[in-house]
Design a protein around this motif. Structure first.
Motif, PDB file in Angstrom:
ATOM      1  N   ASP A  22      61.138  43.378 -41.642  1.00 10.05           N
ATOM      2  CA  ASP A  22      61.337  44.706 -41.086  1.00 10.05           C
ATOM      3  C   ASP A  22      61.176  44.657 -39.565  1.00 10.05           C
ATOM      4  O   ASP A  22      60.279  43.980 -39.055  1.00 10.05           O
ATOM      5  CB  ASP A  22      60.312  45.670 -41.683  1.00 10.05           C
ATOM      6  N   ARG A  23      62.039  45.394 -38.865  1.00 14.96           N
ATOM      7  CA  ARG A  23      61.976  45.532 -37.408  1.00 14.96           C
ATOM      8  C   ARG A  23      62.231  44.215 -36.668  1.00 14.96           C
ATOM      9  O   ARG A  23      61.690  43.991 -35.592  1.00 14.96           O
ATOM     10  CB  ARG A  23      60.620  46.105 -36.958  1.00 14.96           C
ATOM     11  N   GLU A  63      57.310  53.028 -43.679  1.00 20.39           N
ATOM     12  CA  GLU A  63      57.839  52.815 -45.023  1.00 20.39           C
ATOM     13  C   GLU A  63      56.968  51.875 -45.836  1.00 20.39           C
ATOM     14  O   GLU A  63      56.057  51.214 -45.329  1.00 20.39           O
ATOM     15  CB  GLU A  63      59.294  52.303 -44.945  1.00 20.39           C
ATOM     16  N   GLU A 103      55.965  48.059 -45.048  1.00 17.56           N
ATOM     17  CA  GLU A 103      55.653  47.734 -43.652  1.00 17.56           C
ATOM     18  C   GLU A 103      54.147  47.550 -43.432  1.00 17.56           C
ATOM     19  O   GLU A 103      53.499  48.315 -42.720  1.00 17.56           O
ATOM     20  CB  GLU A 103      56.255  48.800 -42.733  1.00 17.56           C
TER      21      GLU A 103
HETATM   22 NA    NA Z   1      62.562  48.790 -42.747  1.00 16.35          NA
END
Ligand code: NA
Ligand code: DGP
Ligand code: NA
Length: 208
Positions: free
Chosen positions: A13-14, A147, A150
């Motif tokens: 993520d990210r 979310e 995360e």
């Molecule tokens: Na995400």
């Protein structure tokens, strides 16, 4: 007629996948190479709506059920992926089956083999660009932690699973640099893949 390439971005993520997807699409358009974006999970479908509610923590579901929904979400798009590639359109995809196996092996605690099974037979990517980002850089990105997956502990386990899934179609890209530097590498790899797969049949995720 030559077919399009199936190019997938993977990463935690990210990691900057969405930004790189947009930059690559623009660069391909600038070169008059037909290309289209595809995002997984596709939150606009019926199944995608449930996945979205799950990720936003609005509904609770067993991890195994969620895993199958993510996979079903990819199967929903199988025909359109195939048709686009066959008519010569390159697909630039934000996450695909590797995310399914990497995240679900952590959330379900089940073996990677079990997690990969539902995606077997789907079109296989020609190129997987894995964007690597350090945990420190990841947390400085906007909205971090909102979310469901995360969390630092989840992310470091997912990173390990991703490494076990890598095949010869994967390249690891240092995403800790400026977005322009990352894009240069990405574009090089993408243009090579588009050339290399032109006369190759579309692969399938292994059914062995
Ligand atoms: Na995400
Ligand atoms: P994104 O929209 O790219 O931020 O993805 C949403 C979240 O869902 C992210 O934490 C990664 C996770 N995810 C993406 N694809 C899958 C999948 O196929 N299976 C599972 N379990 N998680 C996934
Ligand atoms: Na994304």
């Amino acid at each position: 007629m030559s077919r399009g390439a199936f190019i997938v971005f993977e990463g935690l993520d990210r990691a900057g996948k969405s930004t790189q997807v947009s930059m690559l699409l623009q660069a391909l358009k600038d070169r008059s190479i037909p290309a289209q974006k595809q995002v997984f999970p596709d939150r606009t479908t019926a199944i995608g709506g449930i996945i979205n509610d799950y990720l936003a923590k609005k509904v609770e579901l067993p991890s195994e059920a969620v895993h199958l929904l993510f996979s079903a979400n990819r199967w929903e798009c199988k025909n359109s992926i195939q048709e686009s590639l066959e008519k010569g359109t390159t697909l630039v995809v934000d996450r695909y089956a590797a995310s399914g196996a990497a995240y679900s092996s952590v959330t379900t605690g089940r073996p990677l083999e079990w997690c990969r099974a539902p995606d077997q037979g789907l079109p296989a990517p020609d190129l997987v660009l894995f964007l690597e980002v350090s945990p420190e850089a990841q947390k400085t990105r906007p909205d971090w932690g909102g979310e469901r997956f995360e969390r630092d502990e989840t992310q470091s386990k997912v990173a390990k699973s991703f490494r076990q899934l890598a095949t010869s179609n994967w390249v690891f890209v240092d995403a800790g640099r400026t977005k322009e530097e990352v894009h240069q590498d990405v574009l090089d790899f993408a243009l090579k893949a588009i050339e290399a797969c032109k006369q190759q049949p579309i692969g399938k995720l292994d059914e062995s």
